[in-house]
Design a protein around this motif. Structure first.
Motif, short mmCIF file in Angstrom:
data_model
loop_
_atom_site.label_atom_id
_atom_site.label_comp_id
_atom_site.label_asym_id
_atom_site.label_seq_id
_atom_site.Cartn_x
_atom_site.Cartn_y
_atom_site.Cartn_z
N TRP B 52 13.90 34.62 44.70
CA TRP B 52 14.01 34.25 43.36
C TRP B 52 15.69 34.29 43.21
CZ3 TRP B 52 12.22 31.26 40.09
CH2 TRP B 52 12.54 31.26 38.64
N LEU B 53 16.28 35.17 43.65
CA LEU B 53 17.76 35.57 43.50
C LEU B 53 18.60 34.51 44.12
CD1 LEU B 53 19.49 37.36 41.46
CD2 LEU B 53 19.72 38.79 43.52
N MET B 54 17.86 34.15 45.29
CA MET B 54 18.51 33.08 46.30
C MET B 54 18.39 31.75 45.59
SD MET B 54 18.11 33.19 49.94
CE MET B 54 18.48 34.79 50.81
N TYR B 55 17.34 31.53 45.13
CA TYR B 55 17.00 30.23 44.49
C TYR B 55 17.86 29.92 43.22
CZ TYR B 55 14.27 26.46 41.95
OH TYR B 55 13.84 25.56 41.06
N ARG B 56 17.76 31.03 42.44
CA ARG B 56 18.68 30.93 41.16
C ARG B 56 19.59 32.05 41.01
NH1 ARG B 56 15.57 29.96 35.85
NH2 ARG B 56 17.53 29.96 35.07
N PRO B 57 20.84 31.87 41.75
CA PRO B 57 21.69 32.95 41.43
C PRO B 57 22.62 32.91 40.47
CG PRO B 57 22.54 31.42 42.93
CD PRO B 57 21.13 30.77 42.59
N SER B 58 23.03 34.26 39.87
CA SER B 58 23.92 33.99 38.62
C SER B 58 25.36 33.70 39.13
CB SER B 58 24.27 35.44 38.09
OG SER B 58 22.91 36.13 37.96
N ARG B 59 26.03 33.12 38.00
CA ARG B 59 27.43 32.59 38.36
C ARG B 59 28.14 33.84 38.59
NH1 ARG B 59 29.05 29.43 33.92
NH2 ARG B 59 30.40 31.24 33.58
N ASN B 60 29.13 33.95 39.73
CA ASN B 60 29.86 35.04 40.08
C ASN B 60 31.18 34.77 39.21
OD1 ASN B 60 31.07 37.01 41.58
ND2 ASN B 60 32.18 35.56 42.56
N ASP B 61 31.56 36.21 38.57
CA ASP B 61 32.68 36.32 37.75
C ASP B 61 33.47 37.41 38.17
OD1 ASP B 61 31.03 38.55 37.18
OD2 ASP B 61 30.98 38.00 34.82
N TRP B 62 33.30 37.50 39.54
CA TRP B 62 34.31 38.66 40.15
C TRP B 62 35.31 38.12 41.01
CZ3 TRP B 62 33.57 41.99 44.71
CH2 TRP B 62 34.46 43.14 44.43
N HIS B 63 36.56 38.06 40.49
CA HIS B 63 37.39 37.44 41.21
C HIS B 63 38.60 38.27 41.61
CE1 HIS B 63 35.34 33.50 40.59
NE2 HIS B 63 35.32 33.95 39.21
N PRO B 64 38.44 39.46 42.35
CA PRO B 64 39.46 40.27 42.59
C PRO B 64 40.88 39.74 43.35
CG PRO B 64 37.95 40.71 44.25
CD PRO B 64 37.30 39.49 43.38
N ASN B 65 41.87 39.87 42.98
CA ASN B 65 43.17 39.42 43.59
C ASN B 65 43.49 40.28 44.76
OD1 ASN B 65 44.32 41.46 42.45
ND2 ASN B 65 45.14 39.84 40.79
N ALA B 67 45.88 42.14 45.20
CA ALA B 67 46.67 43.48 44.73
C ALA B 67 45.46 44.75 44.43
CB ALA B 67 47.50 43.33 43.80
N ILE B 68 44.34 43.89 43.96
CA ILE B 68 43.14 44.76 43.53
C ILE B 68 42.29 45.10 44.55
CG2 ILE B 68 40.91 44.72 42.20
CD1 ILE B 68 42.34 43.30 39.69
N LEU B 69 42.44 44.30 45.54
CA LEU B 69 41.40 44.64 46.69
C LEU B 69 42.23 45.56 47.50
CD1 LEU B 69 40.11 41.28 48.13
CD2 LEU B 69 38.64 43.12 47.09
N ALA B 70 43.37 45.55 47.61
CA ALA B 70 44.27 46.54 48.15
C ALA B 70 44.09 47.92 47.74
CB ALA B 70 45.61 46.15 48.24
N LYS B 71 44.32 47.80 46.21
CA LYS B 71 43.91 49.17 45.52
C LYS B 71 42.69 49.67 45.72
CE LYS B 71 46.61 50.78 41.92
NZ LYS B 71 47.84 50.12 42.10
N LEU B 72 41.43 49.02 45.82
CA LEU B 72 40.21 49.30 45.89
C LEU B 72 40.07 50.02 47.43
CD1 LEU B 72 38.06 46.68 44.28
CD2 LEU B 72 38.41 49.18 43.85
N ALA B 73 40.56 49.16 48.60
CA ALA B 73 40.89 49.81 49.85
C ALA B 73 41.33 51.06 49.97
CB ALA B 73 41.06 48.61 50.79
N GLY B 74 42.51 51.24 49.15
CA GLY B 74 43.33 52.42 49.09
C GLY B 74 42.35 53.61 48.74
N GLY B 75 41.68 53.39 47.60
CA GLY B 75 40.92 54.33 47.09
C GLY B 75 39.83 54.95 47.80
N LEU B 76 39.14 53.68 48.45
CA LEU B 76 38.07 54.03 49.30
C LEU B 76 38.51 54.86 50.61
CD1 LEU B 76 35.15 53.51 50.14
CD2 LEU B 76 35.65 51.32 51.23
N CYS B 77 39.67 54.64 51.33
CA CYS B 77 40.02 55.18 52.35
C CYS B 77 40.46 56.57 51.94
CB CYS B 77 41.69 54.42 52.87
SG CYS B 77 41.14 52.89 53.77
N LEU B 78 41.20 56.82 50.71
CA LEU B 78 41.28 58.10 50.24
C LEU B 78 39.93 58.85 50.40
CD1 LEU B 78 44.04 57.94 47.40
CD2 LEU B 78 44.19 59.03 49.65
N MET B 79 39.05 58.37 49.64
CA MET B 79 37.82 59.37 49.75
C MET B 79 37.12 59.48 50.81
SD MET B 79 35.91 58.21 46.08
CE MET B 79 36.08 56.35 45.82
#
Lengths: 512, 144
Positions: B52-65, B67-79
């Motif tokens: 059902w989700l594949m048939y009717r997906p929600s519009r995606n509103d997550w557009h990390p740039n 810099a943000i992805l690098a920050k997230l990866a950094g936080g993840l590596c730290l953990m």
């Protein structure tokens, strides 16, 4: 009269020096946690749960502490809503609507005091309703057999799916993931190992705490990291204004109505503070029609209603948890998991067999609420100052507490890695607008649901018809169908009504 | 888009669960349902939801740039680093290293971040170990 006796027993438990101290500590930390933007009750309870467990408290003390954090956070959530326009948790979203405008025009002190009193009245009213209804409900629930329990849980999941989260199908996916996680490990009926991937740490099942902390706290750290780029928040000054008797008299009926609404919505399985406060706000706005032009611009009624309702729903959601073993909200799902870790199965027998837990908790909530009112009127300045704590200092402490908490359970690094992995998964779920509470609800109820389903079919010798046997099962089946259809009917009704009043803002991802 | 990818992963997962459940070897069983049925029911429901989700997906509103992805990866590596160090290097050292990096990641100046992390790790070690009596790995510094 019997209830009063039990309540006296409860107060004897709650007034024991250690428990009394834990109530106060819990309420204080809860207010603190709730007021910090981004860290709501569910994270607070999740982070403190392994610590409470590792410190070897007796179950009633641990529960008293964690429950204190829970309703303390419902109090605290309003502080950042009013002063920063950032809700401390999902239940405080509606509080920003009228609370922030009030503080912007220099009435921060009045808004904080009025909301503290409304919160207090909401909690106390809900507690009284809890005392009156919980024993009755547990008396009633004693007659429930496995079939009724299966239906009850299906009903809970249906309520959850139709009322919480961005889309029902996403909530359902969350529930399924939770239920599947619950099947990992040795099967109690046959001793067969299921889905363990050959990893010994999973033979005993997936550790509840690791999942909770991973999904909520670790994903929260990642979310904080993502949001951090935004500008620093400006705290509006509290000011010298204070709530007047005239204010309180003006909102007395608002508070009373919102308390009843909040309590009833809290009792409904799966729905928590965010829905309760939205419905209460919408109701008050509709009642005030013609005189509602100040709503959203700093009307005291618009502030009192959601605050009374979200605190009432926190008490209300304890009722099904204690009497049926079905949590009324995401946070009570964690409390339920906590009780299960202490080998206590909440349910109708809890009130008879372990009155010190059920009544001790209820009594402690009375004490905690009084303490919270006292803390929140004169000490408000302290909490306000804490709002300006920088995340550079806060996040390392959160990360440390989660790691210490999880490590102290088994003393095994494996849990830490698994926790981080779940944190990434939780973060992705959030970004795709899946709410996390259904996962926890599924995880907590999975084993009970499967057990009851298998027991029911054992009784019937494999005939699925047993699920439609008896008046109670029918009633619950009808209730489930009603919960399934109600939102679409409501939408249809609203569309056909001409002056449809929108009941508050949209209920996006709710974490309570 | 992300919804569709995720739904695809869920579909795969439900297939795996159903297959794993059906291939369970159950030597004896006293009740009609057994350990297989419940996971299979869940897998079927999950598959339906995923479709059902594949048939009717929600519009995606997550557009990390980036810099943000690098920050997230950094936080993840730290953990992950924290998880690696926690037992082997001990609480104090691991908390000091990871705490100062985290504080720095959230915008604190390096020296002050290190100072804060040092105080935090030492203070909380004795608080957690001696006052709360928790199981905290001592590690290399205290001669664990």
């Amino acid at each position: 009269m019997e209830t009063l006796n039990f309540l006296a027993t409860g107060f004897a438990v709650a007034l024991a020096p250690m428990n009394l101290m834990l109530v106060l500590v819990g309420c204080f930390m809860g207010t603190l946690i709730g007021s910090l933007p981004g860290i709501g009750p569910i994270n607070g309870v999740a982070i403190l749960l392994p610590l409470a467990y590792a410190m070897g408290f007796p179950p009633e003390s641990a529960l008293i502490l964690l429950a204190g954090v829970y309703y303390g956070a419902e109090y605290g959530g309003r502080i950042s809503s009013i002063l920063l326009n950032v809700p401390g948790d999902a239940g405080a979203i509606m509080t920003t609507l009228d609370g922030y405008p009030m503080s912007k025009r220099g009435e921060g002190g009045r808004a904080l005091a009025l909301s503290a009193v409304s919160s207090f009245a909401g909690s106390m009213g809900a507690l009284l309703m809890m005392v009156a209804s919980a024993p009755l409900l547990s008396q009633f629930a004693i007659q429930f057999g496995p079939t009724e329990y299966v239906w009850l849980m299906v009903f809970a999941f249906t309520c959850l799916a139709t009322m919480v989260g961005s889309r029902p199908v996403k909530t359902m996916v969350g529930v399924m993931i939770g239920l599947l996680l619950a099947t990992v490990g040795v099967d109690s009926g046959t001793g067969v190992l299921r889905f363990t991937l050959g990893i010994p740490n999973f033979f005993d099942g997936v550790d509840f705490l690791v999942v909770v902390i991973g999904l909520f706290a670790i994903s929260e750290v990642l979310a904080l990291l993502e949001q951090w780029a935004r500008k620093d928040l400006v705290i509006t000054p509290v000011g010298k204004s204070f709530v007047s008797l005239a204010d309180l008299l003006a909102v007395k009926w608002v508070v009373l109505r919102s308390t009843v609404i909040g309590f009833l919505i809290g009792v409904l399985p799966g729905t928590g503070a965010s829905i309760a406060s939205a419905v209460a706000y919408g109701t008050e706005k509709r009642i005030a029609e013609g005189d509602d032009d100040q709503f959203g611009k700093g009307d005291i009624r618009g502030l009192a209603a959601p605050e009374a309702a979200n605190n009432a729903s926190a008490a209300g959601s304890m009722v099904p948890m204690l009497t049926l073993g079905i949590p009324g909200s995401g946070t009570t799902a964690i409390l339920l998991g906590a009780l299960m870790m202490f080998n206590i199965t909440p349910g109708p027998l809890l009130f008879e067999q372990q009155p010190q837990i059920a009544w001790g908790l209820i009594a402690s909530m009375f004490i905690g609420n009084i303490a919270l009112l006292v803390m929140n009127l004169p000490m408000i300045g302290l909490f306000v100052r804490l709002l300006s704590i920088r995340q550079a200092y806060l996040v390392p402490v959160i990360v440390m507490l989660t790691f210490v908490g999880i490590y102290s359970i088994h003393g095994d690094s494996f849990d830490l890695f698994f926790m981080v992995l779940l944190g990434v998964f939780g973060f992705l779920l959030r970004k795709l607008h899946f709410s996390l509470a259904p996962v926890i609800l599924g995880l907590v109820l999975g084993e009970v649901l499967e057990e009851n389903l298998r027991r029911a079919l054992s009784i019937s010798g494999g005939d699925w018809g047993i699920l439609f046997n008896g008046p109670m099962a029918y009633t619950l089946a009808v209730a489930t169908a009603a919960a399934l259809l109600a939102p679409s009917l409501w939408r249809w009704y609203k569309k056909s009504a001409k002056n449809g009043v929108k009941p508050g803002a949209s209920l996006a991802d709710s974490g309570d | 888009m992300y919804d569709r990818i995720f739904a695809g992963a869920l579909l795969l997962l439900s297939g795996l669960v159903a297959w794993a459940a059906l291939s369970l070897d159950v030597p004896f069983q006293y009740e009609p349902l057994g350990p297989k049925a419940f996971p299979v029911i869940l897998a079927v429901l999950l598959a339906i939801a995923a479709l059902w989700l594949m048939y009717r997906p929600s519009r995606n509103d997550w557009h990390p740039n980036a810099a943000i992805l690098a920050k997230l990866a950094g936080g993840l590596c730290l953990m992950v680093l924290y998880a690696v160090l926690f037992e082997s290097a001990g609480f104090i050292l691991a908390t000091f290293v990871v705490g100062s990096l985290f504080s720095w990641l959230f915008g604190e100046r390096p020296l002050r971040a290190a100072g804060y992390a040092l105080v935090m790790s030492l203070g909380s070690y004795f608080l957690l170990k001696d006052l709360l009596q928790l199981n905290v790995p001592a590690g290399v510094l205290v001669g664990g």
